[in-house]
Design a protein around this motif. Structure first.
Motif, PDB file in Angstrom:
ATOM      1  N   LEU A  67      58.825 212.271  19.403  1.00  0.00           N
ATOM      2  CA  LEU A  67      60.034 211.704  20.005  1.00  0.00           C
ATOM      3  C   LEU A  67      61.249 211.960  19.127  1.00  0.00           C
ATOM      4  CD1 LEU A  67      61.261 209.760  22.219  1.00  0.00           C
ATOM      5  CD2 LEU A  67      60.817 207.905  20.593  1.00  0.00           C
ATOM      6  N   VAL A  68      62.347 212.363  19.755  1.00  0.00           N
ATOM      7  CA  VAL A  68      63.640 212.462  19.080  1.00  0.00           C
ATOM      8  C   VAL A  68      64.590 211.489  19.755  1.00  0.00           C
ATOM      9  CG1 VAL A  68      65.636 213.928  18.603  1.00  0.00           C
ATOM     10  CG2 VAL A  68      63.327 214.862  18.375  1.00  0.00           C
ATOM     11  N   ASN A  81      57.512 212.938  23.904  1.00  0.00           N
ATOM     12  CA  ASN A  81      57.435 214.394  23.830  1.00  0.00           C
ATOM     13  C   ASN A  81      58.770 215.080  24.119  1.00  0.00           C
ATOM     14  OD1 ASN A  81      54.623 214.595  23.206  1.00  0.00           O
ATOM     15  ND2 ASN A  81      54.174 214.116  25.349  1.00  0.00           N
ATOM     16  N   GLY A  82      59.834 214.271  24.232  1.00  0.00           N
ATOM     17  CA  GLY A  82      61.152 214.825  24.484  1.00  0.00           C
ATOM     18  C   GLY A  82      62.216 214.073  23.707  1.00  0.00           C
ATOM     19  N   VAL A  83      63.406 213.967  24.303  1.00  0.00           N
ATOM     20  CA  VAL A  83      64.563 213.352  23.651  1.00  0.00           C
ATOM     21  C   VAL A  83      64.987 212.110  24.423  1.00  0.00           C
ATOM     22  CG1 VAL A  83      66.992 213.662  23.027  1.00  0.00           C
ATOM     23  CG2 VAL A  83      65.382 215.542  22.703  1.00  0.00           C
ATOM     24  N   LEU A  84      65.182 211.009  23.706  1.00  0.00           N
ATOM     25  CA  LEU A  84      65.753 209.787  24.274  1.00  0.00           C
ATOM     26  C   LEU A  84      67.212 209.714  23.847  1.00  0.00           C
ATOM     27  CD1 LEU A  84      65.571 207.085  25.756  1.00  0.00           C
ATOM     28  CD2 LEU A  84      64.745 206.055  23.623  1.00  0.00           C
ATOM     29  N   ILE A 120      61.014 204.253  25.805  1.00  0.00           N
ATOM     30  CA  ILE A 120      60.468 205.132  24.759  1.00  0.00           C
ATOM     31  C   ILE A 120      59.317 205.958  25.319  1.00  0.00           C
ATOM     32  CG2 ILE A 120      59.164 205.140  22.597  1.00  0.00           C
ATOM     33  CD1 ILE A 120      60.847 202.693  21.740  1.00  0.00           C
ATOM     34  N   ASN A 121      58.434 205.314  26.055  1.00  0.00           N
ATOM     35  CA  ASN A 121      57.287 206.032  26.636  1.00  0.00           C
ATOM     36  C   ASN A 121      57.735 207.072  27.649  1.00  0.00           C
ATOM     37  OD1 ASN A 121      55.380 204.580  25.139  1.00  0.00           O
ATOM     38  ND2 ASN A 121      55.229 202.960  26.689  1.00  0.00           N
ATOM     39  N   GLY A 134      58.845 225.057  19.758  1.00  0.00           N
ATOM     40  CA  GLY A 134      57.506 224.505  19.591  1.00  0.00           C
ATOM     41  C   GLY A 134      57.474 223.171  18.878  1.00  0.00           C
ATOM     42  N   VAL A 135      58.622 222.518  18.753  1.00  0.00           N
ATOM     43  CA  VAL A 135      58.703 221.248  18.032  1.00  0.00           C
ATOM     44  C   VAL A 135      58.441 220.076  18.972  1.00  0.00           C
ATOM     45  CG1 VAL A 135      60.209 219.756  16.663  1.00  0.00           C
ATOM     46  CG2 VAL A 135      60.295 222.238  16.357  1.00  0.00           C
ATOM     47  N   LEU A 136      58.960 220.150  20.200  1.00  0.00           N
ATOM     48  CA  LEU A 136      58.737 219.114  21.207  1.00  0.00           C
ATOM     49  C   LEU A 136      57.802 219.643  22.292  1.00  0.00           C
ATOM     50  CD1 LEU A 136      62.292 217.546  21.723  1.00  0.00           C
ATOM     51  CD2 LEU A 136      60.338 216.553  20.528  1.00  0.00           C
TER      52      LEU A 136
END
Length: 335
Positions: free
Chosen positions: A218-219, A180-183, A175-176, A144-146
């Motif tokens: 974002l991570v 809501n996820g990982v880059l 980045i966009n 539930g973090v992302l």
């Protein structure tokens, strides 16, 4: 028609793909089905068989490079959770421990003013960095973090412009895309080529701002060689402090590379004769001691297996009674 097990596997695929930002619902399912039908047509080229089977779906999964770790288990298995995928990774004991610590921190501190999940993966090629990043995206989503179980992969080419004024918008676009996820930025050190590299510094500044502006959405995971990453983190005065989670990925041992080879072989429908074990471990240990970074760790295991499969196919031409799925020591090139 399609058999029940094949249908279940296709549902596993959609369970994974529906978490992607660009999932197209009914159109996506139709595209998957069309590709599976093509696999069935190729398999049954010389027969009248019209039923889509599990083998056809598995062939599509391999060709499309879909990460669905349970596809080659028993017919009644389900798609694994992120935690289960982490457990099934070969080796990487300390990496797994760090990922679990990060997960616990994330659940406990989400929403706090100093919340920071950004990470730096350091190690040689082929040590599982991209795979672990993908698993982390699922673990943080499951916790539930992302907002999405999404991994966007890029490198310096995906962030740097070719002319003045292009880099910041290009970096912001990436980045966009990962929001809501990982880059995941592979070979991140190639962004920075010294204090006179204005494009690289602009990309880094834009990335740092994006991390601050989207702290809970974002991570960012940087990845690359250990020494090069240490230098890279000095490119911006606040860069190192923004990546508190430093994870070192060790080179695989010969025994671990044997296990990886066996796992990949199983995923392709092959098995290794027991007599392959000792020569392969000795070969992998020798190659690792010579130059693990150059030899590619897990990539070396995959390349070694693919050569063996090619050699086995040549052997089968002369021995029609040989087991089609069995690889023998002579199939491997271990010189």
């Amino acid at each position: 028609s399609i058999c029940d097990t094949a249908m279940d596997r296709m549902l596993d695929i959609t369970d994974i793909k529906r978490k992607e930002a660009n999932f197209a619902n009914a159109r996506e399912i139709r595209n998957i089905l069309d590709q599976v039908i093509m696999c069935q047509n190729l398999r049954c080229l010389d027969s009248q068989d019209k039923e889509i089977g599990l083998a056809d779906v598995n062939k599509y999964i391999l060709d499309a490079k879909i990460h669905l770790p349970s596809i080659f288990g028993s017919e009644n298995t389900r798609a694994l959770s992120g935690e289960e995928e982490l457990d099934q990774l070969i080796g990487l004991t300390n990496v797994k421990r760090m990922v679990r610590k990060i997960r616990a921190y994330a659940k406990r501190n989400k929403g706090s003013s100093d919340f920071n999940l950004h990470m730096c993966f350091r190690g040689n090629p082929g040590t599982g960095k991209t795979e672990v990043a993908r698993i982390i995206s699922r673990i943080l989503y499951d916790a539930g973090v992302l907002g999405e179980a999404k991994l966007v992969e890029t490198d310096s080419r995906g962030l740097l412009g070719k002319r003045v004024g292009e880099t910041a918008p290009k970096t912001e676009e990436k980045i966009n895309e990962a929001m809501n996820g990982v880059l995941f930025i592979d070979e991140a050190y190639s962004l920075y080529r010294g204090e006179q590299d204005s494009f690289g510094l602009e990309a880094i500044d834009t990335l740092v701002k994006g991390m601050e502006d989207h702290r809970d959405e974002l991570v960012v995971i940087l990845a690359g060689y250990t020494k090069e990453m240490e230098v890279f983190l000095t490119a911006n005065s606040g860069l190192a402090s923004r990546f508190p989670n430093q994870i070192e990925f060790p080179d695989y041992t010969g025994t671990e590379l044997l296990a990886i080879t066996q796992s990949i072989a199983k995923s392709k429908g092959y098995r290794l004769d027991d007599a392959c074990a000792m020569p392969l471990v000795a070969f992998f240990d020798r190659r690792q001691s010579e130059n693990a970074a150059e030899n590619g760790n897990g990539r070396m295991a995959r390349n070694t297996l693919e050569k063996a499969i090619l050699n086995q196919s040549k052997r089968l031409v002369a021995d029609a009674d040989a087991a089609l799925d069995l690889l023998l020591p002579g199939d491997f090139e271990l010189e």
